[in-house]
Design a protein around this motif. Structure first.
Motif, PDB file in Angstrom:
ATOM      1  N   LYS A   1     -24.550  72.843  15.555  1.00 33.17           N
ATOM      2  CA  LYS A   1     -25.214  71.607  15.124  1.00 33.17           C
ATOM      3  C   LYS A   1     -25.239  70.617  16.280  1.00 33.17           C
ATOM      4  O   LYS A   1     -24.187  70.167  16.737  1.00 33.17           O
ATOM      5  CB  LYS A   1     -24.479  70.992  13.926  1.00 33.17           C
ATOM      6  N   VAL A   2     -26.426  70.324  16.743  1.00 31.64           N
ATOM      7  CA  VAL A   2     -26.594  69.415  17.879  1.00 31.64           C
ATOM      8  C   VAL A   2     -27.173  68.106  17.353  1.00 31.64           C
ATOM      9  O   VAL A   2     -27.953  68.108  16.397  1.00 31.64           O
ATOM     10  CB  VAL A   2     -27.571  70.076  18.891  1.00 31.64           C
ATOM     11  N   LYS A   3     -26.796  66.967  17.987  1.00 34.54           N
ATOM     12  CA  LYS A   3     -27.374  65.693  17.543  1.00 34.54           C
ATOM     13  C   LYS A   3     -28.533  65.312  18.469  1.00 34.54           C
ATOM     14  O   LYS A   3     -28.377  65.313  19.692  1.00 34.54           O
ATOM     15  CB  LYS A   3     -26.299  64.612  17.566  1.00 34.54           C
ATOM     16  N   TYR A   4     -29.682  65.023  17.874  1.00 33.80           N
ATOM     17  CA  TYR A   4     -30.865  64.629  18.641  1.00 33.80           C
ATOM     18  C   TYR A   4     -31.072  63.126  18.472  1.00 33.80           C
ATOM     19  O   TYR A   4     -31.125  62.630  17.345  1.00 33.80           O
ATOM     20  CB  TYR A   4     -32.103  65.383  18.147  1.00 33.80           C
ATOM     21  N   ILE A   5     -31.206  62.427  19.593  1.00 34.30           N
ATOM     22  CA  ILE A   5     -31.353  60.971  19.557  1.00 34.30           C
ATOM     23  C   ILE A   5     -32.647  60.599  20.275  1.00 34.30           C
ATOM     24  O   ILE A   5     -32.866  61.007  21.423  1.00 34.30           O
ATOM     25  CB  ILE A   5     -30.156  60.286  20.269  1.00 34.30           C
ATOM     26  N   ASN A   6     -33.509  59.848  19.596  1.00 28.74           N
ATOM     27  CA  ASN A   6     -34.713  59.335  20.259  1.00 28.74           C
ATOM     28  C   ASN A   6     -34.341  58.091  21.030  1.00 28.74           C
ATOM     29  O   ASN A   6     -33.786  57.156  20.439  1.00 28.74           O
ATOM     30  CB  ASN A   6     -35.796  58.966  19.228  1.00 28.74           C
ATOM     31  N   GLY A   7     -34.641  58.063  22.320  1.00 32.38           N
ATOM     32  CA  GLY A   7     -34.313  56.869  23.094  1.00 32.38           C
ATOM     33  C   GLY A   7     -34.259  57.187  24.564  1.00 32.38           C
ATOM     34  O   GLY A   7     -34.531  58.312  24.985  1.00 32.38           O
ATOM     35  N   LYS A   8     -33.891  56.166  25.331  1.00 36.64           N
ATOM     36  CA  LYS A   8     -33.893  56.297  26.797  1.00 36.64           C
ATOM     37  C   LYS A   8     -32.523  55.921  27.335  1.00 36.64           C
ATOM     38  O   LYS A   8     -31.964  54.899  26.917  1.00 36.64           O
ATOM     39  CB  LYS A   8     -34.961  55.359  27.371  1.00 36.64           C
ATOM     40  N   ILE A   9     -32.009  56.748  28.218  1.00 36.69           N
ATOM     41  CA  ILE A   9     -30.759  56.402  28.906  1.00 36.69           C
ATOM     42  C   ILE A   9     -31.117  55.600  30.162  1.00 36.69           C
ATOM     43  O   ILE A   9     -31.986  56.001  30.942  1.00 36.69           O
ATOM     44  CB  ILE A   9     -29.966  57.684  29.272  1.00 36.69           C
ATOM     45  N   ASN A  10     -30.435  54.454  30.335  1.00 36.66           N
ATOM     46  CA  ASN A  10     -30.724  53.581  31.472  1.00 36.66           C
ATOM     47  C   ASN A  10     -29.639  53.595  32.534  1.00 36.66           C
ATOM     48  O   ASN A  10     -29.879  53.212  33.678  1.00 36.66           O
ATOM     49  CB  ASN A  10     -30.901  52.134  30.987  1.00 36.66           C
ATOM     50  N   GLU A  11     -28.435  54.012  32.124  1.00 41.60           N
ATOM     51  CA  GLU A  11     -27.323  53.914  33.064  1.00 41.60           C
ATOM     52  C   GLU A  11     -26.285  54.994  32.781  1.00 41.60           C
ATOM     53  O   GLU A  11     -26.051  55.341  31.620  1.00 41.60           O
ATOM     54  CB  GLU A  11     -26.670  52.535  32.916  1.00 41.60           C
ATOM     55  N   ILE A  12     -25.669  55.495  33.853  1.00 42.16           N
ATOM     56  CA  ILE A  12     -24.552  56.434  33.724  1.00 42.16           C
ATOM     57  C   ILE A  12     -23.389  55.860  34.518  1.00 42.16           C
ATOM     58  O   ILE A  12     -23.570  55.364  35.638  1.00 42.16           O
ATOM     59  CB  ILE A  12     -24.946  57.832  34.270  1.00 42.16           C
ATOM     60  N   SER A  13     -22.192  55.927  33.923  1.00 43.25           N
ATOM     61  CA  SER A  13     -21.011  55.471  34.666  1.00 43.25           C
ATOM     62  C   SER A  13     -19.844  56.382  34.324  1.00 43.25           C
ATOM     63  O   SER A  13     -19.962  57.282  33.482  1.00 43.25           O
ATOM     64  CB  SER A  13     -20.685  54.012  34.312  1.00 43.25           C
ATOM     65  N   GLY A  14     -18.713  56.148  34.978  1.00 41.21           N
ATOM     66  CA  GLY A  14     -17.502  56.917  34.687  1.00 41.21           C
ATOM     67  C   GLY A  14     -17.405  58.193  35.500  1.00 41.21           C
ATOM     68  O   GLY A  14     -18.207  58.449  36.401  1.00 41.21           O
ATOM     69  N   ASP A  15     -16.414  58.997  35.160  1.00 39.50           N
ATOM     70  CA  ASP A  15     -16.123  60.225  35.912  1.00 39.50           C
ATOM     71  C   ASP A  15     -16.073  61.424  34.974  1.00 39.50           C
ATOM     72  O   ASP A  15     -15.946  61.260  33.759  1.00 39.50           O
ATOM     73  CB  ASP A  15     -14.767  60.088  36.618  1.00 39.50           C
ATOM     74  N   LYS A  16     -16.115  62.618  35.583  1.00 36.73           N
ATOM     75  CA  LYS A  16     -16.057  63.852  34.783  1.00 36.73           C
ATOM     76  C   LYS A  16     -14.928  63.764  33.764  1.00 36.73           C
ATOM     77  O   LYS A  16     -13.820  63.356  34.103  1.00 36.73           O
ATOM     78  CB  LYS A  16     -15.838  65.065  35.699  1.00 36.73           C
TER      79      LYS A  16
END
Ligand code: FAD
Length: 198
Positions: free
Chosen positions: A76-91
């Motif tokens: 079961k995967v969650k699908y989200i409509n939208g746009k990612i604007n930023e990524i932060s943090g570490d692995k």
């Protein structure tokens, strides 16, 4: 062990990566997968006559619907409509941020296509896509097995492969297998046999 994976881009590359990860779920390894898509896929424009086993003339939205069905039959995967604007943090604690979206995950896959990339937080990784016959197409810089930054992998035509569905799928398979290998600390492939799921 459960790994959280955020996939940005829910066209053929993002869904292929999700399918391979979903197929690798077993008694020791499970996934929480979120796929975010803003609905601007090149795939929306196609009718496919040159991918093996795809029904002749299948159109983009049907490819996406059928592939989602196949993924969901495994996980079961969650699908989200939208746009990612930023990524932060570490692995292990990567954050993908958009309007009303704030997802933390262990790994991120960038399956964002070749039209644009304006996600902040990853530095100057946008390069010219030099295998496309249209102007202003881009790819993302990576090293090794499509790793843009520790824990963040690029998949599909965003990786610079030729703009063909099969090439995008191949690149997406590589990103998923690179993540599976990173989790296990050794080379992993997601193989089945006729009896492996019986
Ligand atoms: C007119 C046309 C005809 C084509 N015909 C064929 C053909 O006959 N055979 C063939 O093999 N190939 C064909 N192609 C090429 C094929 O469509 C692409 O190679 C394939 O769609 C690439 O898949 P992808 O998942 O890498 O990128 P895309 O399909 O472009 O998907 C990228 C996705 O990422 C999303 N995204 C990007 N940034 C963000 C963000 N920040 N947040 C959330 N979502 C984001 C986009 O909205 C998009 O849905 C054709 C392409 C075009 C344009």
């Amino acid at each position: 062990m459960k790994k959280r994976i955020t996939i940005i881009g829910g066209s053929i590359a993002g869904l292929t990566s999700a399918l391979i990860l979903a197929s690798a779920k077993n008694n020791e390894l499970d996934f929480e997968i979120n796929i975010i898509d803003e609905g601007k896929a090149d795939l929306n424009a196609v009718a496919i006559y040159n991918v093996p086993l795809f029904p002749k003339g299948i159109i983009g939205k049907d490819i996406i619907a059928k592939t989602k069905e196949q993924v969901d039959s495994l996980l079961k995967v969650k699908y989200i409509n939208g746009k990612i604007n930023e990524i932060s943090g570490d692995k292990g604690a990567l954050k993908a941020i958009g309007e009303n979206i704030n997802l933390e995950s262990d790994y991120i896959i960038l399956a964002t296509g070749a039209s644009a990339f304006d996600i902040k937080g990853l530095g100057n990784i946008v390069k010219e896509h030099n295998l496309m016959n249209k102007p202003n197409k881009i790819r993302l810089e990576y090293k090794g097995r499509q790793e843009v930054k520790s824990g963040i992998y690029v998949a599909g035509i965003a990786s610079g492969v030729t703009s063909m569905v099969t090439a995008a799928m191949g690149s997406a398979s590589e990103a998923a297998c690179a993540i599976l290998s990173d989790i296990k600390g050794e080379i992993v492939v997601a193989h089945d046999t006729p009896t492996s799921r019986k």
